[in-house]
Design a protein around this motif. Structure first.
Motif, short mmCIF file in Angstrom:
data_model
loop_
_atom_site.label_atom_id
_atom_site.label_comp_id
_atom_site.label_asym_id
_atom_site.label_seq_id
_atom_site.Cartn_x
_atom_site.Cartn_y
_atom_site.Cartn_z
N PRO A 1 -13.67 -6.93 6.37
CA PRO A 1 -14.29 -5.88 5.55
C PRO A 1 -13.69 -5.74 4.16
N THR B 1 -20.01 -11.37 7.17
CA THR B 1 -19.39 -11.10 8.46
C THR B 1 -19.42 -12.33 9.35
N GLN C 1 -14.92 -8.61 2.04
CA GLN C 1 -16.31 -8.39 1.64
C GLN C 1 -16.38 -7.40 0.47
#
Length: 209
Positions: A93, A87, A96
């Motif tokens: 997101p 982050t 990730q």
């Protein structure tokens, strides 16, 4: 003195450690972190899918050293720090989640069984690890099987043919693919870090990080 910008480069990435380990030597920490997180944090953590992972001992690449834990290190907690670091460097997101999926694909690559059937190497397409790799990478199973078990021979600009590989050579292809996949992911992470470290002088006025 004010820190303004920085840039990092990659060199000597030990890709061999992905597939080959000495006894009592751990591979890259993120493998163990993701496995521990799946055991402790459940199948989904902050939008990151973890159900592709099992205990570290369930993966052939990690079995080769026999060491899965470090003294006084909680790999599940370290996974939380890794997620926070992703982050911090600006990974979205979905990026990730995809990063951890690629980690899973690398581990499952080593669990794909390859065996000789006569003079031809075969892959069991119903093998769960084979299916996971194909799903994560978005590759048709038949194409993945061919990529692992055949080599393309170019005779001329217009003439090419495929030659089947014995299992031993197919295993080398599998290991090379796992190393290349991890290397590409590593390059992506380094690129993302460098973007987050760009000097403010390169920013457009009013632009937000």
């Amino acid at each position: 003195v004010r820190f303004d910008c920085a840039d990092i480069d990659t060199y000597l990435l030990e890709k061999i450690r992905i597939t080959e380990l000495h006894k009592e030597e751990r591979s890259y920490h993120v493998f163990y972190q993701a496995c521990a997180a799946a055991q402790t944090l459940g199948s989904n953590f902050n939008g990151i899918q973890l159900d592709y992972f099992g205990h570290a001992s369930s993966f052939v690449y990690l079995q080769r050293s026999g060491r899965y834990e470090l003294h006084d290190v909680d790999d599940a907690d370290m996974f939380k720090e890794t997620q926070a670091a992703m982050t911090a460097i600006g990974l979205q997101p979905d990026e990730q989640a995809d990063t951890i999926k690629i980690i899973a694909a690398v581990l499952h690559m080593g669990n794909i069984p390859l065996s000789d059937k006569g003079s031809v190497c075969t892959v069991q397409q119903d093998n769960s690890s084979f299916q996971v790799v194909c799903q994560i990478l978005g590759i048709d199973p038949a194409m993945m099987q061919k990529a692992l078990t055949h080599k393309l021979i170019t005779v001329s600009q217009t003439e090419r043919y495929e030659s089947p590989l014995p299992a031993q050579q197919a295993m080398s292809v599998r290991e090379s693919l796992a190393r290349a996949l991890y290397s590409l992911l590593f390059d992506f992470i380094v690129h993302s870090i460098n973007k987050s470290l760009e000097g403010r002088s390169s920013m457009v006025p009013g632009q937000k990080r």
